[in-house]
Write an enzyme that holds these catalytic residues in place. Structure first.
Site, PDB file in Angstrom:
ATOM      1  N   CYS A  95      -2.079   8.810   2.734  1.00  0.00           N
ATOM      2  CA  CYS A  95      -1.925   8.346   1.351  1.00  0.00           C
ATOM      3  C   CYS A  95      -3.179   8.630   0.540  1.00  0.00           C
ATOM      4  CB  CYS A  95      -1.591   6.862   1.331  1.00  0.00           C
ATOM      5  SG  CYS A  95      -2.749   5.836   2.245  1.00  0.00           S
ATOM      6  N   GLU A 107       0.894  -1.166   0.000  1.00  0.00           N
ATOM      7  CA  GLU A 107       0.000   0.000   0.000  1.00  0.00           C
ATOM      8  C   GLU A 107       0.926   1.208   0.000  1.00  0.00           C
ATOM      9  OE1 GLU A 107      -1.570   3.124   0.536  1.00  0.00           O
ATOM     10  OE2 GLU A 107      -1.869   2.608   2.652  1.00  0.00           O
TER      11      GLU A 107
END
Length: 457
Positions: A263, A229
């Site tokens: 993110c 990720e």
């Protein structure tokens, strides 16, 4: 930085230093995880479930203490840190309550006899976790794998050693057997050693593109499963029929929550031309009204960035964009006359394809606003980056929202709210944002042995 340190970003002071692990510590952690797996895999789901509920209980009991540690380590305002802890408890409870169903074997129709697929653990896993959500990131890796029957070696971010220790204490106090979770203050080189060890079956990393490339290279060479990720540059699309006041509020929350260090933050605000001026006026006024404040104060929304190095890097990106011709709508930047990692929110526009920042991730409190001719142009801008984590769409037209969502090259789309995270919904992206999923029904499937049982008698 080889040592794990608590370097308070609000003051710039080093409050604690921890040495990195010795080579024998690494070997011990691997062996403990491998050995514990032999018993843990056979512990009943009901026992594991009860233990995860206990972990959730302890997290909530220690919420205030844990939030203060996070604020001191990486600058997150305590109110937001408490919200993170609340989500952690939800994640543990979700897998405690749903793992039996998620891990149930399923039958396959065959011409004769019977066939089924069992979902079994694979063994010891390495998790490499970042600083920006230091409890949540660990929980979304640990909770499903605990329930699946895997064991964990965890390398936390070097700036979060107290949080790493707090997690160990919580799991121990909840009754997790020794060796099922092993914290290591490892170097990057030691992490590679762990991945390459035959007793370790996979690795999950949340972090930068550079870290993802390094881990994927080692894991690929060792033929190990990897979940990544990585970064994102999420679009926040505002259509002509959007509720502008609500959109402005969502953009502020989505861009500047956790001081913009997420993110899936709304890093690129893409607004159709007909409502651009109205949105920009509301958004820039809201940004100008924000004030930097002590992360330990309950009312603080935006505090310091995680580190001085991160703030300096963001300032360089901001300067580069301005020098290349970007227009500054709200002046901000590194606060040079204050110790620590303080960075005032900034807003840019007129960023185009010729600028480096157009395709870079801005990991901090800098928003970029784009004017789109229409929705198709907005979609083109949204997709014109190397990342594909998430996106947000602001429109009151359900059919239009569905059409936009279908055309976006991302792993997650949120409609009429900023992107977020929930225990029961999968999280992950495409392109250079990584691969694999965490959370929800998919989060428990990444590190399983799908064993076929075929009976032809």
């Amino acid at each position: 930085m080889s040592d794990y340190q608590v370097n308070n970003p609000a003051t710039g002071e080093v409050e604690a230093t921890y040495p990195t692990a010795a080579e024998q510590d690494i070997q011990n952690a691997i062996e403990q995880a491998h050995s514990a797996y032999q018993d843990w895999r056979h512990v009943s789901l009901s026992e594991r479930s009860a233990l995860l509920h206990k972990i959730a209980d302890i997290y909530l009991e220690r919420q205030d203490e844990l939030a203060r540690i996070v604020a001191n380590e990486m600058g997150k305002p305590v109110a937001q840190a408490k919200g993170e802890i609340g989500l952690v408890a939800e994640i543990y409870r979700y897998y405690a309550d749903n793992a039996e169903q998620l891990l149930a074997p399923h039958s396959i129709d065959v011409d004769s006899g019977s066939a089924s697929v069992e979902k079994l653990p694979v063994g010891a896993l390495l998790g490499i976790m970042p600083w920006n959500y230091p409890h949540y990131q660990v929980a979304r890796f640990a909770a499903p794998n605990f329930m699946a029957g895997n064991t964990i070696i965890l390398k936390h971010a070097p700036q979060c050693p107290k949080t790493a220790e707090a997690i160990v204490d919580i799991l121990k106090d909840a009754g997790l057997p020794d060796g099922v979770y092993n914290n290591v203050f490892a170097t990057n080189e030691q992490a590679a050693t762990i991945i390459e060890d035959s007793r370790v079956q996979g690795v999950s990393l949340t972090g930068s593109e550079r870290a993802g490339q390094a881990v994927a290279k080692v894991a690929g060479g060792a033929l190990k499963k990897v979940v990544l990720e990585l970064g994102g540059s999420d679009a926040f699309i505002v259509a002509a029929d959007a509720d502008i006041a609500k959109s402005v509020k969502g953009a502020i929350e989505g861009r500047f929550g956790n001081t913009g260090q997420a993110c899936n933050a709304a890093k690129r605000l893409i607004v159709v031309e007909s409502v651009y001026d109205k949105f920009v006026e509301g958004f820039t006024n809201a940004v100008r009204s924000m004030t930097l404040a002590n992360p330990l104060d309950e009312g603080t929304f935006i505090g310091p960035m995680s580190s001085k190095a991160a703030a300096v890097n963001l300032q360089e990106q901001l300067d580069s964009a301005v020098q290349a011709g970007a227009t500054v709508l709200v002046e901000g930047g590194l606060v040079k006359d204050k110790p620590g990692a303080w960075f005032a929110p900034a807003v840019l526009t007129d960023v185009d394809e010729s600028m480096d920042v157009y395709r870079q991730e801005l990991f901090g409190p800098v928003a970029v606003v784009y004017k789109a001719r229409d929705i198709e142009h907005a979609i083109k801008i949204a997709n014109d980056v190397p990342f594909g984590l998430g996106a947000s769409i602001q429109t009151q037209d359900a059919a239009l929202a569905a059409d936009i969502a279908d055309k976006l090259e991302v792993g997650m789309v949120t409609i009429n709210a900023p992107s977020g995270s929930e225990a029961n919904t999968p999280f992950g992206g495409v392109k250079r944002s990584g691969f694999g999923r965490e959370l929800g029904t998919l989060g428990i499937t990444e590190f399983l042995n799908y064993k076929l049982i075929r009976d032809k008698s």
